[in-house]
Design a protein around this motif. Sequence first.
Motif: not given
Length: 191
Positions: A44-61
């Motif tokens: 299992a790979r963990s997401p790279p640092p700084g990964t944002q959930a698809y529906s959060a952060g900068a993508l929320v719009q």
Amino acid sequence: MRTPAAMLALLMLCSCERGMHDMYDQPRYGADAPSPLFSDGSAARSPPPGTQAYSAGALVQTTSGRWRDRASGARPPITLALLQRGHQRYDVYCAPCHGLAGDGDGIVAQRGFPTPPSYHQDRLRDAPDAYFYGVISDGYGVMYPYGDRLPTSDRWAVVAYVRALQTSRRVHADRLDARDRASLDHGGARP
Ligand code: HEC
């Protein structure tokens, strides 16, 4: 002579089938299986640092968060800059299917994707701006949504440009300035 050749062909076909079968059933790791491939010993790979959930952060719009910004996003005033932005985004995201002028004859449609309807028909001329905004945000039939690529202000910019395309077919030549009128005689190219 014919029989051995036919048998050979059959044999080759069999091994071909087997090869395909092997490719369908490839080895894979289960969710938390160990693996010698990675230094932490886990598949299992963990997401790279700084990964944002698809529906959060900068993508929320974007569409990812569309249940939040559904048909909202204060509509920007229609300015030349907005139209130019809409033109540019339209050429990138819509023209490949809808065509540069909105006739539904883009290159993707020419290569076999279902043909989109022309914007130059009464039903779509009469549709409100919010309808186009909704189609861009949520998709329509086989057309997938573009909200994840177009933030709300860009969606409105594209809507404004689609309106301009529709209007362009219905403006009387008398209303054009001399330079635009002259370009009509040159197949749309500016003299
Ligand atoms: C991959 C091809 C493709 C792209 C790219 C695309 N569309 Fe479409 N669009 C279609 C197809 C195909 C339909 C018809 C879908 C159906 O009827 O199932 C359609 C339908 C529409 C409709 C008409 C809905 C109706 O009521 O008939 C509008 C408006 C529209 N698209 C706008 C856009 C805009 C704006 C963009 C760019 C942001 C865009 N489309 C990008 C393929 C595309």
